[in-house]
Design a protein around this motif. Structure first.
Motif, short mmCIF file in Angstrom:
data_model
loop_
_atom_site.label_atom_id
_atom_site.label_comp_id
_atom_site.label_asym_id
_atom_site.label_seq_id
_atom_site.Cartn_x
_atom_site.Cartn_y
_atom_site.Cartn_z
N GLN A 112 21.46 51.18 41.77
CA GLN A 112 22.36 52.33 41.57
C GLN A 112 21.69 53.38 40.72
OE1 GLN A 112 25.33 52.80 42.74
NE2 GLN A 112 25.33 54.79 41.64
N ALA A 115 24.96 57.57 37.47
CA ALA A 115 26.15 57.06 36.93
C ALA A 115 27.19 57.85 36.74
CB ALA A 115 25.81 56.59 35.62
N PRO A 216 32.51 58.67 34.42
CA PRO A 216 31.61 57.61 35.19
C PRO A 216 32.07 57.55 36.70
CG PRO A 216 31.96 56.60 33.02
CD PRO A 216 33.03 58.02 33.40
N TYR A 217 30.85 57.78 37.46
CA TYR A 217 31.18 57.67 39.11
C TYR A 217 29.76 57.09 39.59
CZ TYR A 217 32.47 58.72 43.87
OH TYR A 217 32.65 58.86 45.03
N PRO A 218 29.68 56.07 40.41
CA PRO A 218 28.46 55.81 41.07
C PRO A 218 28.13 56.78 42.30
CG PRO A 218 30.26 54.19 41.70
CD PRO A 218 30.85 55.30 40.78
N GLU A 219 27.38 57.73 42.03
CA GLU A 219 27.51 58.82 43.04
C GLU A 219 26.24 58.58 44.10
OE1 GLU A 219 27.11 63.63 43.48
OE2 GLU A 219 28.76 62.43 42.78
N SER A 221 23.04 55.81 45.55
CA SER A 221 22.45 54.43 45.49
C SER A 221 21.34 54.41 46.45
CB SER A 221 23.51 53.43 45.68
OG SER A 221 24.78 53.60 44.94
N LEU A 293 25.13 48.29 39.87
CA LEU A 293 26.47 48.78 40.22
C LEU A 293 27.30 47.70 39.89
CD1 LEU A 293 28.14 50.64 41.77
CD2 LEU A 293 27.86 49.57 43.71
N THR A 294 28.22 47.77 39.08
CA THR A 294 29.17 46.88 38.07
C THR A 294 30.29 46.99 39.32
OG1 THR A 294 30.34 48.50 36.77
CG2 THR A 294 28.26 47.53 35.97
N GLN A 297 32.48 49.87 38.32
CA GLN A 297 32.05 51.38 38.88
C GLN A 297 32.50 51.22 40.52
OE1 GLN A 297 27.98 50.73 38.12
NE2 GLN A 297 27.87 52.43 36.42
N VAL A 300 36.25 51.90 40.64
CA VAL A 300 36.27 53.60 40.60
C VAL A 300 35.87 54.13 41.90
CG1 VAL A 300 35.29 55.79 39.37
CG2 VAL A 300 35.90 53.51 38.12
N LEU A 301 34.79 53.68 42.49
CA LEU A 301 34.49 54.41 43.70
C LEU A 301 35.56 54.20 44.67
CD1 LEU A 301 32.37 55.62 45.56
CD2 LEU A 301 31.42 53.23 46.20
#
Length: 336
Positions: A112, A115, A216-219, A221, A293-294, A297, A300-301
């Motif tokens: 990831q 964040a 927070p957003y895993p944009e 990767s 990447l949790t 997260q 949220v995605l």
């Protein structure tokens, strides 16, 4: 006479053997494994990757990164499926899309990189104390439907209860800035260094950070096919280590070192704007110290995907492990 010649010959042979051994050792150490790599767009948002290239962190791991720019996560994912890329830097949602297509190949996220969202909202006119409600009745030049920045903007508008904003999503990413400067739209959503460039040129004004507004957003990767990861775990391990080293380096390097490291990838962008872009991304916590990447997260995605209508609630991935493999990141953490 023979006794005099023999030591000289022995010395010559010894020198030749040493030179041969040295050449063989150098040749072996200089041999790199080429990785076909596709980045989604060119942006300082991905600075750790460029640092890993310019500072030789990939080479230290024995990798040669052959990079091209896809101009879209959809194209980066397509390159993986087609085999024209080994690893792609894309939105993690692409792995979910491909998995749900039930095709012959699946993708997995293994690192990831960012964040939060990396885009910034700029206005045509200077607005003191910008409020999201200011977008009501206005036109925003945004990103293609289903892309991370487009979905984050849409979710932010929903979160801020903004009604009546028109978001244009049919302009190619490479043409967005040109469309705005030619007179289209009241606002534009762009990444760095484009954002700072437009502001410096007096063609736009800073309004808001989508990363700070949405949270927070895993944009972004690093993703590869499940088959590639299974066949080349050593490459994935080395790739992960190099990028992680790049992120660490950014946290300790001087301003001059950072500019020198990124300059080759942003020809035409001033030193001042490169540094300003990096500092802006640092300030909003863009690059996590732990690139894992949790589950939180990932949740949220998927919620954002459902909210934006690109994923049905019943099609949510129940087991994150089906599209995510954090074992390489975890092993790297344990090895510290």
């Amino acid at each position: 006479m023979r006794k005099m010649i023999k030591p000289a010959l022995l010395l010559l042979v010894a020198v030749l053997l040493a030179m041969t051994a040295a050449c063989g050792k150098s040749s072996k150490s200089d041999k790199l494994t080429t990785v076909k790599f596709s980045e989604v767009i060119r942006s300082i948002f991905y600075a750790p990757h460029y640092v890993a290239m310019s500072q030789g962190f990939f080479k230290e791991q024995g990798l040669n990164v052959d990079m091209n720019t896809a101009q879209g996560s959809d194209k980066g994912a397509a390159a993986l499926i087609a085999g024209t890329a080994d690893i792609s830097m894309v939105g993690p949602e692409t792995a979910i899309y491909i998995y749900n297509q039930k095709g012959g190949k699946t993708l997995k996220v293994f690192h990831q990189l960012t964040a939060v969202d990396g885009s910034f909202l700029l206005s045509r006119e200077q607005i003191d104390n910008f409020q999201w409600k200011d977008l009501e009745g206005k036109t925003v030049i945004g990103w293609r439907p289903g892309s991370s920045p487009q979905m984050v903007l849409n979710s932010t508008l929903t979160q801020e209860q903004v009604a009546g904003a028109k978001v244009v999503t049919n302009i190619a990413s490479t043409a967005m800035a040109g469309a705005f400067t030619s007179g289209q739209g009241d606002y534009i959503q762009v990444f760095e260094p484009v954002a700072s460039t437009l502001v410096q040129e007096g063609k736009a004004y800073y309004a808001a950070s989508l990363g700070e507004a949405f949270g927070p957003y895993p944009e972004t990767s690093y993703v590869a096919t499940s088959d590639y990861i299974k066949a080349h775990p050593d490459i994935i391990t080395k790739f992960t280590a190099a990028v992680t080293e790049g992120a660490k380096w950014l946290g300790t390097a001087s301003d001059e070192q950072i500019v020198a490291a990124l300059k080759p990838f942003f020809d035409g962008t001033s030193d001042e704007l490169i540094l300003q872009s990096v500092n802006r991304y640092k300030a909003q916590g863009t690059w996590p110290t732990d690139p894992e990447l949790t589950q939180a997260q990932f949740d949220v995605l998927q919620n954002v995907l459902v909210e934006n209508g690109v994923l049905k609630a019943e099609d949510k991935i129940a087991k994150m492990e089906d599209v995510v493999d954090m074992s390489f990141v975890q092993k790297l953490g344990k090895a510290k």
